[in-house]
Design an enzyme around this catalytic site. Structure first.
Site, PDB file in Angstrom:
ATOM      1  CG  LEU A 105      -2.065  -0.946   1.297  1.00 25.31           C
ATOM      2  CD1 LEU A 105      -2.706  -0.909   2.686  1.00 25.31           C
ATOM      3  CD2 LEU A 105      -3.094  -0.614   0.235  1.00 25.31           C
ATOM      4  CG  ASP A 106      -0.077   4.839  -2.157  1.00 21.59           C
ATOM      5  OD1 ASP A 106      -0.385   5.584  -1.205  1.00 21.59           O
ATOM      6  OD2 ASP A 106      -0.835   4.617  -3.119  1.00 21.59           O
ATOM      7  CE  LYS A 107       5.365   9.294   4.060  1.00 19.73           C
ATOM      8  NZ  LYS A 107       6.508  10.219   3.852  1.00 19.73           N
ATOM      9  CB  SER A 109      -2.981   3.628   0.364  1.00 11.54           C
ATOM     10  OG  SER A 109      -3.068   4.284  -0.890  1.00 11.54           O
TER      11      SER A 109
END
Length: 237
Positions: A105-107, A109
């Protein structure tokens, strides 16, 4: 213990994920019975001695399977030396195993993120051929039009990649459920941005048939064997 491929042996030891294990072998860092081996698919038997950089590796018989509700602002990879906030650091276990995230999960999210020291399990959760769907609840800056959602499902090209959602379903005026199989880097954000809609909030709420439920933000818990099985239920099941 059965005969395993060399990359399986390494991943089951907890030293690396299955994909990373293959890279370590190709780099010449792994030896079998004191001989450097560069073929990840080489078969290894229980009586063989496998070492990584001179340290012996033995497959584990028990593993950890962790569900974390990742907060916004944390990175999901373990390998970013510049990251101040790593999701894995929110997980405190007595025996301190080396854990790998099953997907990212990106930062910015948040939501469901699975960690494990079982490389085989992580590989199944992340490889597209297993067709394990991830479900997201996404809030955007404006309502998406039906034709835009249809294009997201049929696929669009962006920066040399084909981005494609398995489905996009309205939940509210500006809130949508996205189902993804592969999950390319920042895929949902790139899909909505293509049509001029900014992703304001993105939460992963399920993987396979495993749901995040009411687990508090920043908290973790161990998965039961039944929940591990739920997380591996594929689109075809």
């Amino acid at each position: 213990m059965e005969t395993l491929s060399l990359s399986q042996w390494i991943s089951r030891s907890g030293a690396a994920s299955r994909r990373k294990a293959a890279d370590l072998v190709r780099e010449g860092r792994v030896a079998v019975n004191c001989e450097i081996v560069r073929e990840p698919g080489m078969k290894v038997s229980p009586g063989d001695r496998v070492t990584l950089d001179g340290v012996e590796l033995k497959p584990k018989t028990t593993h950890h399977y962790i569900l974390l509700n990742k907060p916004r602002g944390y990175v999901s990879t373990n390998e970013d030396p510049h990251a101040k906030l790593k999701a894995v650091d929110l997980i405190a276990l007595d025996d301190a195993p080396r854990l790998f995230s099953a997907g990212r999960l990106d930062k910015e999210s948040e939501g469901l993120l699975i960690f494990s020291d079982d490389g085989e399990y992580v590989a199944k959760l992340t490889h597209p051929r297993y067709r394990i769907l991830k479900r997201y609840v996404v809030e955007v800056s404006r309502p998406l039009r039906p034709e835009e959602m249809a294009q997201m499902v049929s696929g669009i090209e962006d920066d040399g990649e084909v981005l494609k959602a398995a489905s996009v379903t309205p939940l509210g005026k500006k809130q949508y459920e996205f189902l993804l199989n592969e999950g390319r880097k920042r895929e949902i954000r790139r899909l909505t941005a293509r049509f001029g809609a900014i992703t304001l909030r993105l939460r992963r709420v399920a993987q396979g048939k495993l749901e995040l439920g009411d687990l508090a933000e920043g908290k973790f818990r161990e998965l039961s064997p039944a929940e591990v099985a739920l997380s591996l239920i594929s689109e075809a099941d």
